[in-house]
Design an enzyme around this catalytic site. Structure first.
Site, PDB file in Angstrom:
ATOM      1  N   GLY A  41     -20.026  43.057  -2.531  1.00  0.00           N
ATOM      2  CA  GLY A  41     -19.384  41.885  -3.108  1.00  0.00           C
ATOM      3  C   GLY A  41     -20.352  40.969  -3.813  1.00  0.00           C
ATOM      4  O   GLY A  41     -20.168  39.742  -3.798  1.00  0.00           O
TER       5      GLY A  41
ATOM      6  N   SER B 102     -22.730  48.979  -2.942  1.00  0.00           N
ATOM      7  CA  SER B 102     -23.005  47.901  -3.886  1.00  0.00           C
ATOM      8  C   SER B 102     -23.973  46.891  -3.275  1.00  0.00           C
ATOM      9  O   SER B 102     -25.080  47.259  -2.906  1.00  0.00           O
ATOM     10  CB  SER B 102     -21.687  47.260  -4.332  1.00  0.00           C
TER      11      SER B 102
END
Length: 560
Positions: free
Chosen positions: A157, A235
């Protein structure tokens, strides 16, 4: 053994006098000191539990840990879920481990899930600064003495969004499929995790280290082997893992790592860049950096608004911040190496899985150019991003070149720009990292997801829903086994990936019987397999002589 058992029975019978809580059924809480042989299994004596307790087909939802009773909830029919607070922290101060087992956010109901850490775009009632929590998923087949491995998932995120309760992150299916414990953790985000006005750096990274320390204490009570902990993430979660790998003091808390879609091109911020950015952030606050009372009095909305201002302007104060992820880990006393090509690479030993997906940049490029991309705009975008010298090399590279028959025309060049973004930010720097890791003593198995499941939100860009597209995040539900109504290809890849992850958690090697060989990377060849397709991934422009050499990564361009 007879005498030993007699002593234990005596201890059990007299336990109420000494305050040891007894109960009925399989838990140790509840009504009255009624003797039941199964209660022996709840004594905090491992040898008792291993020698005298029957193997259980379903887990207790009340587990005795060194920190107290863990109260859980059923998650489906094959696993139990335990939400727990692992650490506490005052605003912009280092976190400290809890000393007792606590449900998150003062809950009394073990079915309740933790509130997320403060972030923009969510209902204020769903978030709290008291957010250093995790969720443990334990298969019914696992009990004390099982000594199964643990996978610790760190959500992504861009370090400003996400939580342990994000879409697709229910770990029950993954835990059952791998016969392991899955822990999904939360850590402080954004300015609260990385921009302490007093200069406390990497608070969020230290939160994650504390989550690993907490697990080392409690895992044996659930049947976990503390010597077989693997950290995994996607990520920004993968970038967090790279920060842990660069922190020598964190090394003893995990044995191996799974890095999915790490934005390695951005790099770990230098000490000087972090200080520059911190100074800028401090100017956005109405309090001095030394006025703790004032800082503690700021509302969450005020902090998030100043964080937004920071993110929108950070690149103007330090180019290495970039425009996508200016809030991220930095070099300090904890993180001692950038783990990139700008400094001597340390000697390493941990086994890693390093993967990316087929169309990492698909959401950004196709979302940013919804009506197509002509050659003039394409050339302008590449030149503006990289400068004339690198742009000339990039536009001459076969993967990104404009087909000669349409020069000056209007052919859609989004595929070329998408591939360039994919290679620059994710694929090529990950493979450069792979070569560095192997050349300095470690083991890496590299792969590329060729099949995915459209992650919630990605459907906003039609390209990401097309057959064959695998956009950033589309690997998450495959790994967790949470794809709604999976296709045959998705179901098959989920089964394969979970089997390979199960093997990796146990041995540091993802090879399993009945599956094609997954060769380890060498210093010269990353040997990346195609997950969901046969054969090996094409090197393309990720040749060491191109990215990182002829055309530098961002972390090289802005190294200081």
């Amino acid at each position: 053994m007879i005498l030993f058992t007699a002593v234990l029975y005596s201890l059990l019978l007299f336990a109420p006098i000494h305050g040891f809580p007894l109960g009925r059924g399989r838990g140790i809480l509840g009504n009255p000191p009624v003797f039941h042989p199964g209660l022996l299994c709840n004594l905090p004596i491992p040898v008792v539990q291993q020698l005298l307790c029957p193997r259980q087909s379903t887990p207790s939802l009340n587990v005795l840990t060194p920190l107290g009773i863990a109260r859980g909830a059923a998650d489906g029919s094959n696993a139990a879920r335990f939400a727990v607070k692992y650490a506490s922290a005052s605003r912009w101060q280092p976190s400290s481990l809890v000393t007792t087992w606590q449900l998150p956010n003062g809950n009394t109901d073990p079915t309740k899930l933790p509130l997320s850490c403060p972030q923009t775009g969510v209902d204020g009632s769903t978030m709290s600064e008291d957010c250093l929590s995790m969720i443990l998923y334990v298969p019914n087949s696992v009990h004390i003495g099982s000594n199964v491995p643990t996978l610790v998932w760190i959500h992504g995120g861009t370090f400003i969004f996400g939580s342990a309760t994000g879409p697709g992150l229910d770990g029950a299916n993954l835990a059952v499929a791998t016969n392991s414990i899955v822990a999904v953790i939360q850590y402080r985000l954004g300015a609260l995790g990385f921009l302490s006005p007093s200069g406390n750096t990497n608070l969020a990274v230290k939160d994650v280290v504390n989550s690993l320390k907490f697990l080392k204490t409690v895992l044996p009570a659930f049947g976990g082997d503390t010597s077989r902990v693997t950290v995994a993430g996607q990520s920004a979660g993968a970038s967090m893992i790279r920060a842990l790998l660069a922190a020598p003091s964190a090394s003893s808390y995990f044995r191996s790592a799974i890095i999915q879609s790490d934005t390695m091109d951005y790099g770990i911020l230098s000490t000087s860049s972090q200080q520059t950015l911190q100074n800028f952030y401090n100017t956005l606050l109405t309090c001095s950096s030394a006025d703790t009372a004032c800082l503690n009095g700021l509302s969450i909305d005020t902090i998030l608004n100043s964080q937004n201002d920071f993110s929108n302007n950070a690149v103007n104060y330090d180019a290495s911040a970039g425009v996508v992820e200016p809030i991220r880990p930095s070099r300090d006393a904890l993180i001692t190496s950038p783990l990139d090509s700008t400094a001597p690479f340390p000697q390493v030993s941990k086994p890693l899985l390093v993967t990316s997906v087929r169309n990492e940049a698909g959401f950004t490029i196709y979302g940013g150019f919804p009506d197509g991309l002509d050659s003039a705009t394409y050339i302008g975008a590449v030149t503006g991003a990289f400068g004339n010298q690198s742009a000339t090399l990039l536009l001459a590279q076969p993967s990104y070149a404009i087909p000669t028959q349409v020069e000056g025309g209007t052919q859609d060049l989004r595929p070329q720009l998408q591939q360039m973004g994919n290679d620059q930010v994710w694929r090529c720097p990950s493979w450069t990292f792979t070569r560095n890791w192997v050349n300095n003593g470690g083991t890496v198995f590299a792969g590329e997801f060729m099949v995915g499941a459209t992650y919630p939100g990605n459907e906003q860009v039609p390209f990401c829903t097309q057959a064959g597209s695998v956009c950033h995040q589309d690997d998450i539900e495959i790994v967790f086994g949470t794809v709604p109504s999976p296709t045959a290809a998705q179901a098959a890849l989920t089964t394969e990936v979970q089997a390979r992850y199960s093997a990796f958690l146990r041995t540091g090697n993802p090879n399993v019987s009945g599956r094609p060989n997954w060769p380890a990377a060498s210093g010269n060849n990353v040997n990346a397999i195609q997950l969901g397709a046969s054969g090996m991934a094409s090197i393309g422009a990720c040749d060491p002589s191109f990215w990182g050499a002829a055309v530098p990564y961002d972390y090289q361009t802005f190294a200081n």
